[in-house]
Design an enzyme around this catalytic site. Structure first.
Site, mmCIF file in Angstrom:
data_model
loop_
_atom_site.group_PDB
_atom_site.id
_atom_site.type_symbol
_atom_site.label_atom_id
_atom_site.label_comp_id
_atom_site.label_asym_id
_atom_site.label_seq_id
_atom_site.Cartn_x
_atom_site.Cartn_y
_atom_site.Cartn_z
ATOM 1 C CG ASN A 150 -0.359 0.001 2.498
ATOM 2 O OD1 ASN A 150 0.727 -0.555 2.672
ATOM 3 N ND2 ASN A 150 -0.980 0.636 3.450
ATOM 4 C CD GLU A 248 4.787 -0.294 13.303
ATOM 5 O OE1 GLU A 248 3.566 -0.286 13.491
ATOM 6 O OE2 GLU A 248 5.608 0.052 14.170
ATOM 7 C CB CYS A 282 -1.602 0.605 8.300
ATOM 8 S SG CYS A 282 -0.315 1.823 8.076
ATOM 9 C CD GLU A 459 8.902 0.437 10.362
ATOM 10 O OE1 GLU A 459 9.840 0.277 9.568
ATOM 11 O OE2 GLU A 459 7.730 0.111 10.111
HETATM 12 P P1 NAD Z 1 0.648 -9.144 3.664
HETATM 13 O O1 NAD Z 1 0.802 -9.538 5.089
HETATM 14 O O2 NAD Z 1 -0.174 -9.990 2.789
HETATM 15 O O3 NAD Z 1 2.079 -9.052 2.955
HETATM 16 C C1 NAD Z 1 3.104 -8.229 3.455
HETATM 17 C C2 NAD Z 1 4.439 -8.761 2.946
HETATM 18 O O4 NAD Z 1 4.699 -10.036 3.549
HETATM 19 C C3 NAD Z 1 4.481 -8.991 1.432
HETATM 20 O O5 NAD Z 1 5.747 -8.612 0.939
HETATM 21 C C4 NAD Z 1 4.278 -10.467 1.326
HETATM 22 O O6 NAD Z 1 4.775 -11.025 0.124
HETATM 23 C C5 NAD Z 1 5.049 -10.967 2.530
HETATM 24 N N1 NAD Z 1 4.696 -12.314 2.984
HETATM 25 C C6 NAD Z 1 3.533 -12.979 2.795
HETATM 26 N N2 NAD Z 1 3.593 -14.203 3.346
HETATM 27 C C7 NAD Z 1 4.834 -14.318 3.907
HETATM 28 C C8 NAD Z 1 5.492 -15.336 4.637
HETATM 29 N N3 NAD Z 1 4.897 -16.502 4.912
HETATM 30 N N4 NAD Z 1 6.747 -15.105 5.078
HETATM 31 C C9 NAD Z 1 7.365 -13.932 4.845
HETATM 32 N N5 NAD Z 1 6.781 -12.932 4.137
HETATM 33 C C10 NAD Z 1 5.532 -13.109 3.682
HETATM 34 O O7 NAD Z 1 0.123 -7.628 3.685
HETATM 35 P P2 NAD Z 1 -0.315 -6.728 2.429
HETATM 36 O O8 NAD Z 1 -1.640 -7.252 1.968
HETATM 37 O O9 NAD Z 1 0.789 -6.579 1.468
HETATM 38 O O10 NAD Z 1 -0.505 -5.291 3.122
HETATM 39 C C11 NAD Z 1 -1.654 -4.886 3.768
HETATM 40 C C12 NAD Z 1 -1.498 -4.978 5.270
HETATM 41 O O11 NAD Z 1 -0.384 -4.203 5.674
HETATM 42 C C13 NAD Z 1 -2.676 -4.400 6.043
HETATM 43 O O12 NAD Z 1 -3.022 -5.249 7.114
HETATM 44 C C14 NAD Z 1 -2.143 -3.080 6.587
HETATM 45 O O13 NAD Z 1 -2.767 -2.619 7.755
HETATM 46 C C15 NAD Z 1 -0.718 -3.415 6.814
HETATM 47 N N6 NAD Z 1 0.097 -2.201 6.860
HETATM 48 C C16 NAD Z 1 0.552 -1.783 8.072
HETATM 49 C C17 NAD Z 1 1.307 -0.635 8.188
HETATM 50 C C18 NAD Z 1 1.815 -0.174 9.514
HETATM 51 O O14 NAD Z 1 2.779 0.567 9.530
HETATM 52 N N7 NAD Z 1 1.231 -0.571 10.608
HETATM 53 C C19 NAD Z 1 1.607 0.106 7.037
HETATM 54 C C20 NAD Z 1 1.117 -0.345 5.808
HETATM 55 C C21 NAD Z 1 0.371 -1.509 5.738
#
Ligand code: NAD
Length: 478
Positions: A150, A248, A282, A459
């Site tokens: 995102n 995060e 997020c 962060e």
């Molecule tokens: P996601 O958890 O599906 O993926 C995040 C990352 O993890 C991707 O690069 C993905 O390929 C990787 N990943 C997936 N499975 C994995 C595994 N088994 N081992 C290691 N890596 C793996 O999240 P998304 O759909 O890309 O992003 C949306 C989410 O991110 C939402 O829940 C949002 O709230 C959160 N987010 C949080 C913040 C924050 O700072 N708190 C900021 C932005 C987004």
């Protein structure tokens, strides 16, 4: 012919055995390049290269690190239009949002270029005569950076820049949906002269590349931003292998609107916080908690604004809300909108839209008449969807705001200094906003949450060093 882009491993651009198309969510017929998908073996090669490069990089002078990070920042700022356009094309946020995010990434690199020069330590008198004590910070080693889709350039920047500034070497895995900005950063760092192996890009699937990073004994720390289920899985693996971890994750951020709020401020904050960037932040204001006397005026005014928002192609001038990022996120949004109706909400908007090109267009949805026990009020939806929860007074508003497993950002709109002060103290969140949307932060101060939203040190800003360094205490007998 669609252009192919490769991974950067050990200073070489390495072809993939597979390539994935980078599809524009505003126009599914538009492919913004094909990107190599790294294998587990590629990840292992990148980790080995990073391990080998650590000795040299961690002992490089701060000036060397400053110059590379500063050059990268300058270039990103100079190319913010190109990078912002690529960002909007691959992720779907509007062009002004895309360019703004690219500029933010440049500022972050420049900030951490300066931080490389400021990584000082302390000397403290010993309790023993003739002994000196020095406290210094050193890089942690090889850090694995795993990012969501995102914020395709800002989140990578706020992990890569402090990691390198503090003397770590990096293996970076971006989200599968947004390899374009990640690849652009890798090219810029390569051009800026980052030594071979110090920064490695491994685009690919989480289940392959991400797991290879998390499972490797040669990765010393993982910084992850993404969803709660993925985060929990990573945390278990890191606990087993004893890695330092920073995470995060999700949010269900409350924005309280009190009777005494300035209506225009509250409406602007809610509309921006809930729906800009298609609600895919997020920190999005996904629970609007509104006291009784202002409730109907607030709902009417937000409804009027939301209905007037222009949902269209992210790259078209005048678009205010771009498409949802992909089919599976769109399906999730629509499932929650249907659920809200079953749960008894009046749903304003939330309709699938057709535009000139085929894309994942959805009108923003306001779920009126929600209460905080509904699933739509408790689970992160991650789309342009916000619940409106009516409450009697400030005390109930605070209690509803805190009644969530998450704790990333919390906001309040009020003209009462007393209420604002109390909320800043008692909101259970890492970030608190007064008369501002819950989303939208500065780059030089800490970012992060508490409760189920975050784990580990913050962060961004000077606080980033807590994660990216380890402290050494040295005693010297003169
Ligand atoms: P996601 O958890 O599906 O993926 C995040 C990352 O993890 C991707 O690069 C993905 O390929 C990787 N990943 C997936 N499975 C994995 C595994 N088994 N081992 C290691 N890596 C793996 O999240 P998304 O759909 O890309 O992003 C949306 C989410 O991110 C939402 O829940 C949002 O709230 C959160 N987010 C949080 C913040 C924050 O700072 N708190 C900021 C932005 C987004």
């Amino acid at each position: 012919m669609v252009e192919r882009h490769d991974n950067l491993i050990g200073g070489e651009w390495v072809k993939g055995s597979e390539y994935a198309p980078n599809v524009n969510p505003s126009d599914l017929s538009d492919v913004a390049g094909e990107y190599a998908r790294a294998s587990a073996a590629d990840a292992a090669t990148a980790i080995a290269a990073a391990k080998e490069a650590f000795h040299g990089w961690s002992r490089a002078t701060p000036q060397v690190r400053f110059e590379i990070l500063d050059a990268a920042g300058t270039r990103i700022l100079a190319e913010k239009e190109r990078l912002g356009t690529l960002l909007s094309r691959e992720e779907g946020k509007t062009l002004p949002e895309g360019i703004g995010e690219a500029a933010r990434a440049g500022q972050i690199f420049k900030f951490f270029a300066g931080e490389a020069l400021r990584l000082g330590g302390e000397t403290i008198p010993s309790v023993r005569p003739g002994v000196g004590v020095e406290i210094t910070r050193e890089g942690v080693g090889v850090v694995g950076l795993i990012t969501p889709w995102n914020f395709p350039i800002a989140i990578p920047a706020w992990k890569i820049a402090p990691a390198l500034a503090c003397g770590n070497t990096v293996v970076f895995k971006p989200a599968d949906l947004v390899p374009g900005c990640a690849h652009a950063i890798a090219e810029i760092l390569d051009d800026a002269g980052v030594p071979a192996g110090v920064f490695n890009l491994v685009m690919g699937r989480g289940s392959v590349v991400g797991e290879a990073m998390v499972g490797s004994p040669d990765v010393n720390a993982i910084s992850f931003t993404g969803s709660v289920p993925t985060g929990r899985r990573i945390a278990l693996a890191c606990a087993e292998s004893g890695k330092k971890l920073q995470m995060e994750m999700g949010g269900k951020n409350p924005m309280v609107v009190l009777d005494d709020a300035d209506l225009d401020t509250a409406v602007a904050s809610a509309v921006n916080g809930a729906f800009f960037s298609t609600g895919q932040r997020c920190t999005a204001s996904s629970r609007l908690i509104v006291t009784e006397k202002i409730h109907d005026r607030f709902v009417d005014a937000v409804t009027n604004k939301v209905k007037a928002l222009k949902v269209d192609d992210a790259l078209k001038p005048g678009t205010e809300i771009g498409p949802v990022v992909d089919q599976s996120q769109l399906d999730q949004d629509l499932r929650y909108i249907a659920l809200a109706k079953e749960e008894g909400c009046e749903v304003i908007g939330g309709e699938r839209l057709n535009r000139e090109t085929e894309g994942y267009y959805l009108s923003p949805a306001l779920l009126v008449g929600a209460d905080n026990s509904m699933r739509t009020s408790r689970e992160e939806i991650f789309g342009p969807v916000a619940s409106v929860i009516k409450v009697a007074d400030y005390d109930e508003a605070l209690s509803v705001a805190n009644d969530t497993e998450f704790g990333l950002s919390a906001g309040i709109c009020t003209t009462s200094l007393k209420a604002a002060t109390d909320f800043k103290r008692n909101a259970e969140a890492g970030m608190v906003m007064v008369n501002l949307p819950t989303a939208g932060v500065d780059y030089h101060v800490p970012f992060g949450g508490r409760k189920g939203s975050s784990q580990g040190p913050r962060e961004q800003g000077a606080y980033a060093r807590e994660f990216y360094t380890t402290v050494k205490t040295a005693y010297t007998q003169a």
